[in-house]
Design a protein around this motif. Sequence first.
Motif, PDB file in Angstrom:
ATOM      1  N   ALA A  14      29.918  41.169   0.456  1.00 24.44           N
ATOM      2  CA  ALA A  14      31.217  41.849   0.501  1.00 24.44           C
ATOM      3  C   ALA A  14      31.611  42.332  -0.892  1.00 24.44           C
ATOM      4  O   ALA A  14      32.099  43.459  -1.059  1.00 24.44           O
ATOM      5  CB  ALA A  14      32.283  40.912   1.064  1.00 24.44           C
ATOM      6  N   GLY A  15      31.388  41.501  -1.890  1.00 26.42           N
ATOM      7  CA  GLY A  15      31.676  41.900  -3.263  1.00 26.42           C
ATOM      8  C   GLY A  15      30.818  43.066  -3.702  1.00 26.42           C
ATOM      9  O   GLY A  15      31.302  44.009  -4.349  1.00 26.42           O
ATOM     10  N   ASP A  16      29.538  43.015  -3.348  1.00 25.41           N
ATOM     11  CA  ASP A  16      28.640  44.128  -3.679  1.00 25.41           C
ATOM     12  C   ASP A  16      29.131  45.416  -3.039  1.00 25.41           C
ATOM     13  O   ASP A  16      29.153  46.471  -3.672  1.00 25.41           O
ATOM     14  CB  ASP A  16      27.216  43.836  -3.205  1.00 25.41           C
ATOM     15  CG  ASP A  16      26.524  42.735  -3.980  1.00 25.41           C
ATOM     16  OD1 ASP A  16      27.078  42.256  -4.994  1.00 25.41           O
ATOM     17  OD2 ASP A  16      25.415  42.340  -3.554  1.00 25.41           O
ATOM     18  N   SER A  17      29.529  45.328  -1.776  1.00 30.09           N
ATOM     19  CA  SER A  17      30.018  46.507  -1.066  1.00 30.09           C
ATOM     20  C   SER A  17      31.257  47.070  -1.746  1.00 30.09           C
ATOM     21  O   SER A  17      31.367  48.291  -1.929  1.00 30.09           O
ATOM     22  CB  SER A  17      30.324  46.144   0.391  1.00 30.09           C
ATOM     23  OG  SER A  17      30.835  47.251   1.079  1.00 30.09           O
ATOM     24  N   ILE A  20      30.146  48.794  -4.950  1.00 32.70           N
ATOM     25  CA  ILE A  20      29.435  50.045  -4.661  1.00 32.70           C
ATOM     26  C   ILE A  20      30.442  51.135  -4.289  1.00 32.70           C
ATOM     27  O   ILE A  20      30.357  52.269  -4.782  1.00 32.70           O
ATOM     28  CB  ILE A  20      28.381  49.835  -3.555  1.00 32.70           C
ATOM     29  CG1 ILE A  20      27.205  49.023  -4.119  1.00 32.70           C
ATOM     30  CG2 ILE A  20      27.903  51.169  -2.981  1.00 32.70           C
ATOM     31  CD1 ILE A  20      26.226  48.520  -3.067  1.00 32.70           C
ATOM     32  N   LYS A  21      31.402  50.806  -3.443  1.00 32.69           N
ATOM     33  CA  LYS A  21      32.427  51.780  -3.048  1.00 32.69           C
ATOM     34  C   LYS A  21      33.292  52.179  -4.240  1.00 32.69           C
ATOM     35  O   LYS A  21      33.645  53.356  -4.393  1.00 32.69           O
ATOM     36  CB  LYS A  21      33.285  51.214  -1.924  1.00 32.69           C
ATOM     37  CG  LYS A  21      32.531  51.107  -0.614  1.00 32.69           C
ATOM     38  CD  LYS A  21      33.346  50.412   0.449  1.00 32.69           C
ATOM     39  CE  LYS A  21      32.508  50.251   1.713  1.00 32.69           C
ATOM     40  NZ  LYS A  21      33.229  49.493   2.736  1.00 32.69           N
ATOM     41  N   THR A  22      33.629  51.228  -5.089  1.00 27.85           N
ATOM     42  CA  THR A  22      34.409  51.527  -6.292  1.00 27.85           C
ATOM     43  C   THR A  22      33.639  52.466  -7.204  1.00 27.85           C
ATOM     44  O   THR A  22      34.188  53.426  -7.744  1.00 27.85           O
ATOM     45  CB  THR A  22      34.777  50.227  -7.030  1.00 27.85           C
ATOM     46  OG1 THR A  22      35.538  49.390  -6.161  1.00 27.85           O
ATOM     47  CG2 THR A  22      35.563  50.506  -8.298  1.00 27.85           C
ATOM     48  N   GLY A  23      32.346  52.197  -7.372  1.00 25.48           N
ATOM     49  CA  GLY A  23      31.503  53.056  -8.215  1.00 25.48           C
ATOM     50  C   GLY A  23      31.376  54.459  -7.660  1.00 25.48           C
ATOM     51  O   GLY A  23      31.401  55.440  -8.407  1.00 25.48           O
ATOM     52  N   GLU A  24      31.249  54.570  -6.361  1.00 25.04           N
ATOM     53  CA  GLU A  24      31.160  55.898  -5.731  1.00 25.04           C
ATOM     54  C   GLU A  24      32.463  56.662  -5.917  1.00 25.04           C
ATOM     55  O   GLU A  24      32.462  57.855  -6.233  1.00 25.04           O
ATOM     56  CB  GLU A  24      30.819  55.752  -4.245  1.00 25.04           C
ATOM     57  CG  GLU A  24      30.374  57.024  -3.596  1.00 25.04           C
ATOM     58  CD  GLU A  24      29.113  57.628  -4.202  1.00 25.04           C
ATOM     59  OE1 GLU A  24      29.067  58.874  -4.306  1.00 25.04           O
ATOM     60  OE2 GLU A  24      28.186  56.886  -4.575  1.00 25.04           O
ATOM     61  N   ALA A  25      33.578  55.979  -5.740  1.00 23.07           N
ATOM     62  CA  ALA A  25      34.881  56.619  -5.956  1.00 23.07           C
ATOM     63  C   ALA A  25      35.038  57.039  -7.414  1.00 23.07           C
ATOM     64  O   ALA A  25      35.536  58.137  -7.702  1.00 23.07           O
ATOM     65  CB  ALA A  25      36.005  55.666  -5.555  1.00 23.07           C
ATOM     66  N   ASP A  44      31.212  53.045 -16.313  1.00 18.83           N
ATOM     67  CA  ASP A  44      30.763  51.668 -16.062  1.00 18.83           C
ATOM     68  C   ASP A  44      30.693  51.373 -14.567  1.00 18.83           C
ATOM     69  O   ASP A  44      29.750  50.738 -14.096  1.00 18.83           O
ATOM     70  CB  ASP A  44      31.691  50.662 -16.737  1.00 18.83           C
ATOM     71  CG  ASP A  44      31.516  50.593 -18.241  1.00 18.83           C
ATOM     72  OD1 ASP A  44      30.544  51.191 -18.774  1.00 18.83           O
ATOM     73  OD2 ASP A  44      32.359  49.935 -18.886  1.00 18.83           O
ATOM     74  N   ALA A  45      31.693  51.833 -13.834  1.00 21.28           N
ATOM     75  CA  ALA A  45      31.699  51.603 -12.387  1.00 21.28           C
ATOM     76  C   ALA A  45      30.524  52.317 -11.720  1.00 21.28           C
ATOM     77  O   ALA A  45      29.877  51.765 -10.833  1.00 21.28           O
ATOM     78  CB  ALA A  45      33.016  52.073 -11.782  1.00 21.28           C
ATOM     79  N   ALA A  46      30.245  53.544 -12.153  1.00 21.63           N
ATOM     80  CA  ALA A  46      29.127  54.304 -11.582  1.00 21.63           C
ATOM     81  C   ALA A  46      27.794  53.637 -11.896  1.00 21.63           C
ATOM     82  O   ALA A  46      26.910  53.545 -11.033  1.00 21.63           O
ATOM     83  CB  ALA A  46      29.159  55.732 -12.105  1.00 21.63           C
ATOM     84  N   LYS A  47      27.639  53.155 -13.127  1.00 22.41           N
ATOM     85  CA  LYS A  47      26.391  52.463 -13.509  1.00 22.41           C
ATOM     86  C   LYS A  47      26.225  51.178 -12.706  1.00 22.41           C
ATOM     87  O   LYS A  47      25.116  50.847 -12.267  1.00 22.41           O
ATOM     88  CB  LYS A  47      26.401  52.147 -14.999  1.00 22.41           C
ATOM     89  CG  LYS A  47      26.242  53.361 -15.877  1.00 22.41           C
ATOM     90  CD  LYS A  47      26.383  52.971 -17.340  1.00 22.41           C
ATOM     91  CE  LYS A  47      26.506  54.193 -18.222  1.00 22.41           C
ATOM     92  NZ  LYS A  47      26.836  53.839 -19.607  1.00 22.41           N
ATOM     93  N   ASN A  48      27.321  50.450 -12.531  1.00 23.83           N
ATOM     94  CA  ASN A  48      27.274  49.219 -11.743  1.00 23.83           C
ATOM     95  C   ASN A  48      26.864  49.524 -10.312  1.00 23.83           C
ATOM     96  O   ASN A  48      26.056  48.807  -9.716  1.00 23.83           O
ATOM     97  CB  ASN A  48      28.642  48.537 -11.788  1.00 23.83           C
ATOM     98  CG  ASN A  48      28.614  47.147 -11.228  1.00 23.83           C
ATOM     99  OD1 ASN A  48      27.687  46.386 -11.465  1.00 23.83           O
ATOM    100  ND2 ASN A  48      29.654  46.797 -10.497  1.00 23.83           N
ATOM    101  N   ARG A  49      27.402  50.597  -9.751  1.00 25.62           N
ATOM    102  CA  ARG A  49      27.050  51.016  -8.395  1.00 25.62           C
ATOM    103  C   ARG A  49      25.561  51.302  -8.282  1.00 25.62           C
ATOM    104  O   ARG A  49      24.919  50.885  -7.325  1.00 25.62           O
ATOM    105  CB  ARG A  49      27.864  52.257  -8.001  1.00 25.62           C
ATOM    106  CG  ARG A  49      27.553  52.760  -6.608  1.00 25.62           C
ATOM    107  CD  ARG A  49      27.233  54.248  -6.648  1.00 25.62           C
ATOM    108  NE  ARG A  49      26.837  54.715  -5.354  1.00 25.62           N
ATOM    109  CZ  ARG A  49      25.564  54.812  -4.947  1.00 25.62           C
ATOM    110  NH1 ARG A  49      24.579  54.467  -5.721  1.00 25.62           N
ATOM    111  NH2 ARG A  49      25.278  55.257  -3.757  1.00 25.62           N
ATOM    112  N   GLU A  50      25.019  52.011  -9.258  1.00 22.46           N
ATOM    113  CA  GLU A  50      23.587  52.342  -9.233  1.00 22.46           C
ATOM    114  C   GLU A  50      22.732  51.082  -9.250  1.00 22.46           C
ATOM    115  O   GLU A  50      21.755  50.973  -8.512  1.00 22.46           O
ATOM    116  CB  GLU A  50      23.221  53.257 -10.398  1.00 22.46           C
ATOM    117  CG  GLU A  50      23.846  54.636 -10.335  1.00 22.46           C
ATOM    118  CD  GLU A  50      23.503  55.393  -9.065  1.00 22.46           C
ATOM    119  OE1 GLU A  50      22.324  55.432  -8.670  1.00 22.46           O
ATOM    120  OE2 GLU A  50      24.428  55.956  -8.449  1.00 22.46           O
ATOM    121  N   LYS A  51      23.097  50.128 -10.098  1.00 20.82           N
ATOM    122  CA  LYS A  51      22.335  48.871 -10.163  1.00 20.82           C
ATOM    123  C   LYS A  51      22.383  48.129  -8.837  1.00 20.82           C
ATOM    124  O   LYS A  51      21.367  47.656  -8.346  1.00 20.82           O
ATOM    125  CB  LYS A  51      22.870  47.972 -11.275  1.00 20.82           C
ATOM    126  CG  LYS A  51      22.387  48.327 -12.633  1.00 20.82           C
ATOM    127  CD  LYS A  51      22.828  47.261 -13.626  1.00 20.82           C
ATOM    128  CE  LYS A  51      22.194  47.522 -14.966  1.00 20.82           C
ATOM    129  NZ  LYS A  51      22.540  46.477 -15.936  1.00 20.82           N
TER     130      LYS A  51
END
Length: 81
Positions: A14-17, A20-25, A44-51
């Motif tokens: 759930a945290g990962d999701s 990921i959604k935060t990074g996409e936004a 930073d959010a986008a990089k975290n999403r990619e990882k």
Amino acid sequence: MEDAYDADEVAQEAGDSLMIKTGEAAKTIAARGLAAPRGVSWSDAAKNREKLAHHYSITDRDVTWQTLSVSLPAWATALAP
């Protein structure tokens, strides 16, 4: 609370999701040219999403916990109207 998170795979997913959604936004917001408020980094959010989305087999749960328990609450404060 971190111990409960570490022991609960559903909470981790759930945290990962959420991250990921935060990074996409964040990617969308940055692409539209909106400046991030102080204390927020779209990059930073986008990089975290990619990882998380593409390198999930090497996810560091200490880092995800730090993001969920410290960084995202700080963002919520910075982004509040």
